[in-house]
Design a protein around this motif. Structure first.
Motif, PDB file in Angstrom:
ATOM      1  N   LEU A  91       0.842  -1.197   0.000  1.00 21.82           N
ATOM      2  CA  LEU A  91       0.000   0.000   0.000  1.00 21.82           C
ATOM      3  C   LEU A  91       0.872   1.241   0.000  1.00 21.82           C
ATOM      4  CD1 LEU A  91      -2.318  -1.950   0.729  1.00 21.82           C
ATOM      5  CD2 LEU A  91      -3.104  -0.208   2.313  1.00 21.82           C
ATOM      6  N   ILE A  92       0.545   2.167  -0.900  1.00 19.66           N
ATOM      7  CA  ILE A  92       1.313   3.397  -1.014  1.00 19.66           C
ATOM      8  C   ILE A  92       0.445   4.626  -0.858  1.00 19.66           C
ATOM      9  CG2 ILE A  92       2.735   4.782  -2.583  1.00 19.66           C
ATOM     10  CD1 ILE A  92       3.809   2.149  -3.687  1.00 19.66           C
ATOM     11  N   GLY A  93      -0.831   4.552  -1.238  1.00 15.46           N
ATOM     12  CA  GLY A  93      -1.693   5.714  -1.158  1.00 15.46           C
ATOM     13  C   GLY A  93      -3.152   5.327  -1.020  1.00 15.46           C
ATOM     14  N   HIS A  94      -3.980   6.317  -0.731  1.00 13.59           N
ATOM     15  CA  HIS A  94      -5.406   6.123  -0.488  1.00 13.59           C
ATOM     16  C   HIS A  94      -6.166   7.344  -0.991  1.00 13.59           C
ATOM     17  CE1 HIS A  94      -9.045   6.804   1.970  1.00 13.59           C
ATOM     18  NE2 HIS A  94      -9.112   5.488   2.090  1.00 13.59           N
ATOM     19  N   PHE A  95      -7.372   7.140  -1.506  1.00 10.83           N
ATOM     20  CA  PHE A  95      -8.296   8.229  -1.794  1.00 10.83           C
ATOM     21  C   PHE A  95      -9.711   7.685  -1.863  1.00 10.83           C
ATOM     22  CE2 PHE A  95      -7.445   6.588  -6.005  1.00 10.83           C
ATOM     23  CZ  PHE A  95      -8.653   6.705  -6.681  1.00 10.83           C
ATOM     24  N   ASP A  96     -10.664   8.597  -1.686  1.00  9.30           N
ATOM     25  CA  ASP A  96     -12.083   8.292  -1.864  1.00  9.30           C
ATOM     26  C   ASP A  96     -12.539   8.946  -3.149  1.00  9.30           C
ATOM     27  OD1 ASP A  96     -12.046   7.181   0.676  1.00  9.30           O
ATOM     28  OD2 ASP A  96     -13.181   8.802   1.603  1.00  9.30           O
ATOM     29  N   LEU A  97     -13.551   8.351  -3.773  1.00 10.15           N
ATOM     30  CA  LEU A  97     -14.100   8.897  -5.010  1.00 10.15           C
ATOM     31  C   LEU A  97     -15.613   8.764  -4.965  1.00 10.15           C
ATOM     32  CD1 LEU A  97     -13.273   9.990  -7.858  1.00 10.15           C
ATOM     33  CD2 LEU A  97     -13.414   7.630  -8.648  1.00 10.15           C
ATOM     34  N   SER A  98     -16.298   9.844  -5.285  1.00 15.77           N
ATOM     35  CA  SER A  98     -17.752   9.803  -5.407  1.00 15.77           C
ATOM     36  C   SER A  98     -18.131  10.466  -6.719  1.00 15.77           C
ATOM     37  CB  SER A  98     -18.424  10.514  -4.230  1.00 15.77           C
ATOM     38  OG  SER A  98     -18.056  11.874  -4.191  1.00 15.77           O
ATOM     39  N   LEU A  99     -19.300  10.117  -7.223  1.00 19.83           N
ATOM     40  CA  LEU A  99     -19.768  10.647  -8.505  1.00 19.83           C
ATOM     41  C   LEU A  99     -21.191  11.153  -8.340  1.00 19.83           C
ATOM     42  CD1 LEU A  99     -19.053  10.972 -11.542  1.00 19.83           C
ATOM     43  CD2 LEU A  99     -20.141   8.755 -11.903  1.00 19.83           C
ATOM     44  N   ALA A 100     -21.420  12.391  -8.748  1.00 19.58           N
ATOM     45  CA  ALA A 100     -22.757  12.981  -8.759  1.00 19.58           C
ATOM     46  C   ALA A 100     -22.921  13.672 -10.102  1.00 19.58           C
ATOM     47  CB  ALA A 100     -22.928  13.976  -7.617  1.00 19.58           C
ATOM     48  N   ASP A 101     -23.908  13.215 -10.852  1.00 19.55           N
ATOM     49  CA  ASP A 101     -24.108  13.696 -12.219  1.00 19.55           C
ATOM     50  C   ASP A 101     -22.822  13.437 -13.010  1.00 19.55           C
ATOM     51  OD1 ASP A 101     -26.763  14.500 -11.664  1.00 19.55           O
ATOM     52  OD2 ASP A 101     -25.996  16.337 -10.757  1.00 19.55           O
ATOM     53  N   ASP A 102     -22.213  14.476 -13.555  1.00 21.45           N
ATOM     54  CA  ASP A 102     -20.996  14.265 -14.346  1.00 21.45           C
ATOM     55  C   ASP A 102     -19.736  14.741 -13.618  1.00 21.45           C
ATOM     56  OD1 ASP A 102     -21.335  17.000 -14.521  1.00 21.45           O
ATOM     57  OD2 ASP A 102     -21.054  17.095 -16.686  1.00 21.45           O
ATOM     58  N   THR A 103     -19.844  14.952 -12.299  1.00 16.43           N
ATOM     59  CA  THR A 103     -18.704  15.428 -11.516  1.00 16.43           C
ATOM     60  C   THR A 103     -18.268  14.381 -10.502  1.00 16.43           C
ATOM     61  OG1 THR A 103     -19.387  17.740 -11.750  1.00 16.43           O
ATOM     62  CG2 THR A 103     -17.870  17.227  -9.946  1.00 16.43           C
ATOM     63  N   ALA A 104     -17.009  14.012 -10.575  1.00 14.94           N
ATOM     64  CA  ALA A 104     -16.415  13.122  -9.582  1.00 14.94           C
ATOM     65  C   ALA A 104     -15.760  13.992  -8.523  1.00 14.94           C
ATOM     66  CB  ALA A 104     -15.383  12.208 -10.229  1.00 14.94           C
ATOM     67  N   ARG A 105     -15.832  13.541  -7.294  1.00 17.78           N
ATOM     68  CA  ARG A 105     -15.194  14.253  -6.193  1.00 17.78           C
ATOM     69  C   ARG A 105     -14.169  13.326  -5.562  1.00 17.78           C
ATOM     70  NH1 ARG A 105     -15.016  18.584  -3.436  1.00 17.78           N
ATOM     71  NH2 ARG A 105     -16.628  19.627  -4.625  1.00 17.78           N
ATOM     72  N   ILE A 106     -12.935  13.833  -5.468  1.00 12.82           N
ATOM     73  CA  ILE A 106     -11.841  13.107  -4.829  1.00 12.82           C
ATOM     74  C   ILE A 106     -11.713  13.627  -3.404  1.00 12.82           C
ATOM     75  CG2 ILE A 106      -9.367  12.656  -4.838  1.00 12.82           C
ATOM     76  CD1 ILE A 106      -9.392  13.144  -7.853  1.00 12.82           C
ATOM     77  N   GLY A 107     -11.532  12.732  -2.454  1.00 14.33           N
ATOM     78  CA  GLY A 107     -11.362  13.133  -1.062  1.00 14.33           C
ATOM     79  C   GLY A 107     -10.435  12.191  -0.328  1.00 14.33           C
ATOM     80  N   ARG A 108     -10.054  12.602   0.856  1.00 12.67           N
ATOM     81  CA  ARG A 108      -9.214  11.818   1.746  1.00 12.67           C
ATOM     82  C   ARG A 108      -8.032  11.176   1.027  1.00 12.67           C
ATOM     83  NH1 ARG A 108     -13.743  12.770   3.334  1.00 12.67           N
ATOM     84  NH2 ARG A 108     -14.848  11.356   1.974  1.00 12.67           N
ATOM     85  N   VAL A 109      -7.241  12.060   0.429  1.00 10.44           N
ATOM     86  CA  VAL A 109      -6.053  11.632  -0.307  1.00 10.44           C
ATOM     87  C   VAL A 109      -4.871  11.617   0.651  1.00 10.44           C
ATOM     88  CG1 VAL A 109      -4.491  12.221  -2.207  1.00 10.44           C
ATOM     89  CG2 VAL A 109      -6.955  12.666  -2.426  1.00 10.44           C
ATOM     90  N   ILE A 110      -4.127  10.513   0.633  1.00 10.10           N
ATOM     91  CA  ILE A 110      -2.934  10.422   1.477  1.00 10.10           C
ATOM     92  C   ILE A 110      -1.956   9.442   0.845  1.00 10.10           C
ATOM     93  CG2 ILE A 110      -3.864   8.601   2.967  1.00 10.10           C
ATOM     94  CD1 ILE A 110      -2.428  10.072   5.347  1.00 10.10           C
ATOM     95  N   VAL A 111      -0.682   9.745   1.007  1.00  9.09           N
ATOM     96  CA  VAL A 111       0.405   8.874   0.550  1.00  9.09           C
ATOM     97  C   VAL A 111       1.220   8.487   1.777  1.00  9.09           C
ATOM     98  CG1 VAL A 111       2.543   8.807  -0.809  1.00  9.09           C
ATOM     99  CG2 VAL A 111       0.494   9.873  -1.763  1.00  9.09           C
ATOM    100  N   ASP A 112       1.665   7.256   1.805  1.00  6.64           N
ATOM    101  CA  ASP A 112       2.528   6.758   2.872  1.00  6.64           C
ATOM    102  C   ASP A 112       3.658   7.778   3.089  1.00  6.64           C
ATOM    103  OD1 ASP A 112       4.537   5.474   4.377  1.00  6.64           O
ATOM    104  OD2 ASP A 112       4.428   3.623   3.227  1.00  6.64           O
ATOM    105  N   PRO A 113       3.819   8.292   4.305  1.00  5.93           N
ATOM    106  CA  PRO A 113       4.862   9.291   4.560  1.00  5.93           C
ATOM    107  C   PRO A 113       6.260   8.853   4.122  1.00  5.93           C
ATOM    108  CG  PRO A 113       3.412   9.121   6.454  1.00  5.93           C
ATOM    109  CD  PRO A 113       3.035   8.008   5.512  1.00  5.93           C
TER     110      PRO A 113
END
Length: 158
Positions: free
Chosen positions: A71-93
């Motif tokens: 594991l090197i990184g993490h993110f969340d992805l959601s989609l509403a209509d034609d827009t994706a939202r990226i959240g909670r992005v993190i990379v192993d320190p």
């Protein structure tokens, strides 16, 4: 799949429950938690808090792994209509400063595109200079957001 200049092949997969403890280990203190989730979660971060962020069904959590499944990184992805939202992005320190953040953002954008998104949006803590620079290099542009001076709202048209 994405390759770094050092020859490491990177890919995404859905986050498994077993991954959550690793991601939590990348968040050593309240400041790091704030940079990771804004004010939505409280210190100390727990497995239940992070897992609950994706229970709603409209948010999917992903991890970026290398060709050895580390594991090197993490993110969340959601989609509403034609827009994706990226959240909670993190990379192993231990991996920061070597291009993994940019690779993670590129893979997140590819995931959004594959879901039919025409736009990708995100919020980032305004004083998180490395994250802001990573998003700008990926083509994100700052949007007006007068009600939250601590947050930059950014978007990318696909």
């Amino acid at each position: 799949m994405r390759s770094l200049s050092e020859g490491v092949m990177l890919s995404l997969r859905q986050r498994a429950d077993a991954d959550i403890s690793t991601v939590i280990g990348w968040v050593p203190d309240a400041r790091a938690l704030y940079l990771f989730t804004g004010s939505r979660l409280v210190w100390p971060l727990t497995m239940d808090q992070l897992a609950a962020m994706t229970v709603t069904g409209d948010v999917s959590a992903f991890v970026m792994v290398d060709d050895g499944s580390l594991l090197i990184g993490h993110f969340d992805l959601s989609l509403a209509d034609d827009t994706a939202r990226i959240g909670r992005v993190i990379v192993d320190p231990a991996k920061r400063g070597r291009g993994y953040g940019g690779a993670l953002v590129s893979l997140a954008i590819e995931s959004a595109r594959s879901l039919g998104a025409r736009r990708v949006a995100l919020n980032v803590i305004a004083d998180n200079a490395p994250a802001v620079a990573t998003y700008e290099r990926a083509g994100f542009q700052q949007l007006p957001m007068a009600d939250r001076p601590d947050v930059r709202s950014m978007a990318l048209t696909l």
